[in-house]
Design a protein around this motif. Structure first.
Motif, mmCIF file in Angstrom:
data_model
loop_
_atom_site.group_PDB
_atom_site.id
_atom_site.type_symbol
_atom_site.label_atom_id
_atom_site.label_comp_id
_atom_site.label_asym_id
_atom_site.label_seq_id
_atom_site.Cartn_x
_atom_site.Cartn_y
_atom_site.Cartn_z
ATOM 1 N N SER A 88 0.860 -1.182 0.000
ATOM 2 C CA SER A 88 0.000 0.000 0.000
ATOM 3 C C SER A 88 0.895 1.231 0.000
ATOM 4 C CB SER A 88 -0.904 0.012 1.230
ATOM 5 O OG SER A 88 -1.792 -1.088 1.216
ATOM 6 N N THR A 89 0.611 2.167 -0.887
ATOM 7 C CA THR A 89 1.423 3.370 -0.997
ATOM 8 C C THR A 89 0.527 4.600 -1.021
ATOM 9 O OG1 THR A 89 1.425 3.362 -3.421
ATOM 10 C CG2 THR A 89 3.175 2.130 -2.316
ATOM 11 N N ALA A 90 1.057 5.698 -0.511
ATOM 12 C CA ALA A 90 0.385 6.996 -0.579
ATOM 13 C C ALA A 90 1.449 8.066 -0.505
ATOM 14 C CB ALA A 90 -0.629 7.161 0.550
ATOM 15 N N GLY A 91 1.254 9.143 -1.264
ATOM 16 C CA GLY A 91 2.278 10.169 -1.221
ATOM 17 C C GLY A 91 1.962 11.381 -2.058
ATOM 18 N N LEU A 92 2.859 12.353 -1.951
ATOM 19 C CA LEU A 92 2.809 13.590 -2.710
ATOM 20 C C LEU A 92 4.020 13.597 -3.635
ATOM 21 C CD1 LEU A 92 1.541 16.456 -3.111
ATOM 22 C CD2 LEU A 92 3.147 17.244 -1.334
ATOM 23 N N PHE A 93 3.788 13.840 -4.934
ATOM 24 C CA PHE A 93 4.850 13.716 -5.922
ATOM 25 C C PHE A 93 4.874 14.953 -6.808
ATOM 26 C CE2 PHE A 93 3.049 9.610 -4.913
ATOM 27 C CZ PHE A 93 4.167 8.863 -4.531
ATOM 28 N N GLY A 94 6.068 15.256 -7.323
ATOM 29 C CA GLY A 94 6.229 16.397 -8.197
ATOM 30 C C GLY A 94 7.217 16.097 -9.306
ATOM 31 N N ARG A 95 7.077 16.809 -10.413
ATOM 32 C CA ARG A 95 7.979 16.606 -11.539
ATOM 33 C C ARG A 95 8.101 17.900 -12.324
ATOM 34 N NH1 ARG A 95 9.895 12.268 -14.234
ATOM 35 N NH2 ARG A 95 8.651 10.894 -12.916
#
Length: 781
Positions: A363-370
């Motif tokens: 299970s994964t959860a997160g905040l990501f940027g590119r």
């Protein structure tokens, strides 16, 4: 001349006659002849692009052209014209004679009535109605769809405002000369405002034989989502017995809906599944789950559960959620959560060898940027055991949380600067815990020309830990660190020439490449192992600066890779007919950094790594990989995969895989066309290492223009103990309408690579198919 007369809503009327559950046009119509039940009209004008939308039609004027004016009366305002042609947007209506009273709104059209728009063509004998009262009647018509396959007819159509009726209507996708199936309805009543229809005395015929009679059923007539029953799934197996699933769709709002799926397994009990979906401008998601209050399967096989769990599972279930939300153009949030009630669940509720091989749910959860030169994230993941043959200690660490950033940007004219950084907190239910910071800045100088490249690179890797008391006591330090420089030089040349082989002209390339790597030795026995393991030796590893997957170990190296690739590219069609690569690492010193259980890499040469891709013709594709260790004079790996295309849609695959001390398997699969309609399918997947069958499939398919039937027998591994299960699937498909029986295409598409000839890959899919694995929360490793 231009008149305010609007065209009859013929296309809408005929659309009402089609069954609402007709499938989307994803069918294969390659066996159908190009026939037009209603030929194209020579006198119809060509519509402009975009004219077929309801908005464009509403704004477009109606143009009327006629051959002669028979009579005009000011008293009755009656106009009669011969050979009338009306057009509005993409709509065209032609008739031999039109009688129209502009005051009363009544009209009569007779003789060779022709209508077409972007979706269909119609011919009819007579039409009459009242434009003011919005009542219409069309008699003896035939129609043909043009935006998808299908045609039929009706004795008459009657329209009364929002209501309409079709009497004696038919629908089929078959050739007129070969009526494989046809759907007939004595009467269909339509409510256009509600978007629903009611069919009475509907009959489905295969050939001339009626196989299904329904005295009454309701269906939608437009693309509005509605609450109701979806197609059920019916199967029979030795584990579940009679297996029936009935999806119930709930249209809750324009931007969210739900599906409930009660399931009856005669040998196991009742299960309830559900799915909730939502969508909004910045994102959306899916929430799904299943719950079974009393599963009788563990009672039949108690030893398997008692050995691993100590008790029999009672209530069993699954939960899964995927969601995403876009914050702006650079940043977004993602979540992918999964849970099962017990480690036997995936095995007990799937019928795939690939699902059985999964041992954990992540299970994964997160905040990501590119951005242009960077990507970053702040996330967390959690592991749950899904394999009863393993223990909690064998699970990977949870990363709660993990932050990372990768940056690479040109610096000046000649240089490129970058940074790879990560900070992680590792947690585990039964293993020692700790935190890690890993930073790797680097500076590279990428130089290149038309026939060469040279990239010197220098990096510095710094890794620091903060360990919990138990782990610190075992390793002798609660805050160990490691710091070392890493330098490398990657260089290559490109040569090409024109050559002739067996009378055919090719462009041959020769691409030598060298990769030098140097990193000093650092004693790393005092560092923990959280997420680091050796990578499988392969062609890609020849050009990496570390042979481990994680930063807990950084190799010491003084080594040089030499490799060469040659390609033969056909000058006739530009296709690469041959690609051959050969490479090896020269170790100038012993590499002493290892993980427990691994031997140091001694000075000398690595195994030779060879990769070959060969396409002697457009039908043959052969790929091979081979590794030979000269020190021990043994082969470490051998793999060959061959594919041959048979006819227009057949395919034969042959594969052999060997890796020393790990696996030796053969895999043979095929779709072989006997003739235009009949074909054979099969697979034989066998482990030579374990002397065990992994999967076998044998089946026969029959397909015509609008009908298909598949009979498939299958034997496969159903659990981690290697027990085999048998199944027999029969599916009858009425193209453009639906299918009866258990779905077989998903199984065949996974087992026979290139089954649909639109996806000619030579390696297994990276993710599990969803059609035959009921419960596979992703990602599971």
């Amino acid at each position: 001349m231009r008149k305010p007369l609007r065209l009859l809503p013929l296309s809408f009327c005929i659309a009402l006659a089609l069954p609402a559950h007709a499938q989307d046009e994803s069918e294969d119509w390659g066996l159908c002849r190009v026939t037009d039940v209603v030929p194209a009209f020579d006198d119809a004008p060509t519509a402009a692009a975009g004219a077929g939308t309801p908005e464009a039609r509403a704004q477009a004027p109606t143009d009327i052209e006629g051959g002669s004016l028979a009579r005009a009366s000011d008293d009755e305002n009656i106009v009669v014209q011969d050979n009338v042609r009306l057009s509005r947007g993409d709509q065209f209506l032609g008739t031999d004679s039109l009688l129209y009273n502009a005051d009363t709104g009544r009209y009569t059209a007779e003789g060779s009535i022709r209508y077409q728009d972007a979706g269909m063509r119609i011919v009819a004998e007579r039409a009459e109605g009242d434009q003011n009262a919005d009542t219409h009647r069309i008699e003896n018509l035939q129609y043909q769809l043009t935006d998808r396959r299908g045609h039929g007819g009706a004795d008459r159509i009657e329209l009364r405002g929002r209501y309409g009726s079709l009497v004696g209507s038919t629908y089929t996708t078959c050739d007129p000369s070969e009526p494989g199936w046809q759907l007939r309805a004595g009467r269909i009543d339509i409510d256009t405002e509600e978007g629903m229809g009611v069919a009475r005395n509907a009959t489905l015929r295969i050939g001339k034989v009626p196989v299904l009679y329904v005295p009454w059923f309701m269906f939608p007539v437009d693309d509005r989502r509605r609450t109701g029953l979806l197609y059920p799934s019916i199967s029979l197996s030795g584990r579940n017995g009679f297996d029936y699933k009935q999806p119930i769709y709930l249209n809750l709002a324009p931007n969210y809906d739900a599906t409930l799926t009660p399931r009856l397994m005669s040998d196991r009990g009742v299960q309830l599944g559900g799915e909730f979906r939502w969508l909004y401008p910045e994102g959306g998601g899916t929430l799904s789950g299943e719950w079974m209050p009393d599963d009788r399967l563990p009672e039949r096989e108690p030893d398997r559960y008692l050995r691993s769990m100590g008790e029999l599972p009672d209530e069993r279930g699954l939960f899964r959620m995927t969601a995403n939300h876009d914050l702006n153009r650079a940043w977004y949030a993602r979540a992918n959560l999964g849970w099962v009630s017990d480690p036997h669940y995936l095995e007990d509720f799937s019928n795939s060898l690939y699902a059985v091989s999964r041992y954990t749910i992540t299970s994964t959860a997160g905040l990501f940027g590119r951005g242009r030169y960077w990507d970053a994230g702040l996330m967390a993941d959690h592991q749950q055991l899904a394999d009863y043959t393993l223990t909690e200690r064998q699970l990977r660490y949870d990363r709660l949380p993990r932050a990372y950033v990768n940056w690479s940007q040109p610096f000046g004219r000649w240089f490129q600067a970058g940074l790879n950084a990560e900070a992680v907190r590792f947690q585990h239910s039964v293993r020692d815990e700790g935190s890690r910071l890993d930073i790797k800045p680097y500076l590279a100088m990428p130089l290149e020309g038309a026939s060469w490249f040279l990239t010197p690179k220098v990096a510095w890797r710094y890794t620091a830990y903060q360990l919990d008391d138990d782990l610190a006591a075992r390793l002798g330090n609660d805050a160990p660190t490691r710091s070392l420089p890493i330098t490398s030089v990657d260089a290559g040349l490109f040569f090409d020439r024109e050559t002739t082989v067996l009378g055919k002209r090719y462009l041959q390339t020769l691409e030598p490449r060298m990769f030098y790597l140097n990193a000093p030795y650092r004693d790393q026995t005092g560092l923990p192992l959280f997420d680091t393991r050796p990578m499988t030796f392969s062609w890609g590893q020849l050009f990496r600066d570390n042979r481990y997957t994680g930063p807990d170990r950084q190799i010491d190296a003084n080594q040089l890779t030499t490799a060469v690739t040659t390609r033969f590219i056909s000058e006739a069609d530009g296709r690469e007919r041959l690609s051959a690569s050969l490479g090896q690492i020269q170790y100038f010193n012993d590499s002493r950094v290892v993980v427990p259980g691994e031997s140091p890499v001694e000075r000398g040469r690595s195994a030779w790594v060879a990769d070959v891709g060969f396409s002697p013709t457009d039908r043959w594709t052969i790929n091979a990989a081979y590794q030979w260790d000269p020190k021990f004079r043994r082969e470490d790996l051998a793999s060959i995969r061959a594919r041959y295309l048979v006819g227009d849609y057949g395919v034969v695959n042959l594969g052999y895989r060997y890796r020393r001390d790990l696996v030796e398997q053969v895999d043979f699969s095929f779709l072989y066309p006997i003739n235009r309609n009949w074909s054979l399918v099969g697979r034989y997947y066998y482990s030579l290492e374990e002397n065990k069958l992994l999967e076998s499939i044998a089946g026969i398919q029959w397909e015509s223009c609008c009908l298909a039937a598949r009979l498939v027998a299958r034997r496969y591994i159903r659990d981690r103990d290697g027990d085999l299960d048998d199944s027999l699937r029969l599916e009858i498909e009425l193209k453009g309408l639906g299918s009866a029986g258990q779905k077989t295409e998903g199984v065949l598409r996974r087992a026979i690579l290139g089954y649909d000839r639109d996806d000619l890959y030579l390696v297994p899919p990276s993710s599990l198919p969803t059609g035959n694995v009921e419960h596979t929360p992703d990602p599971i490793l």
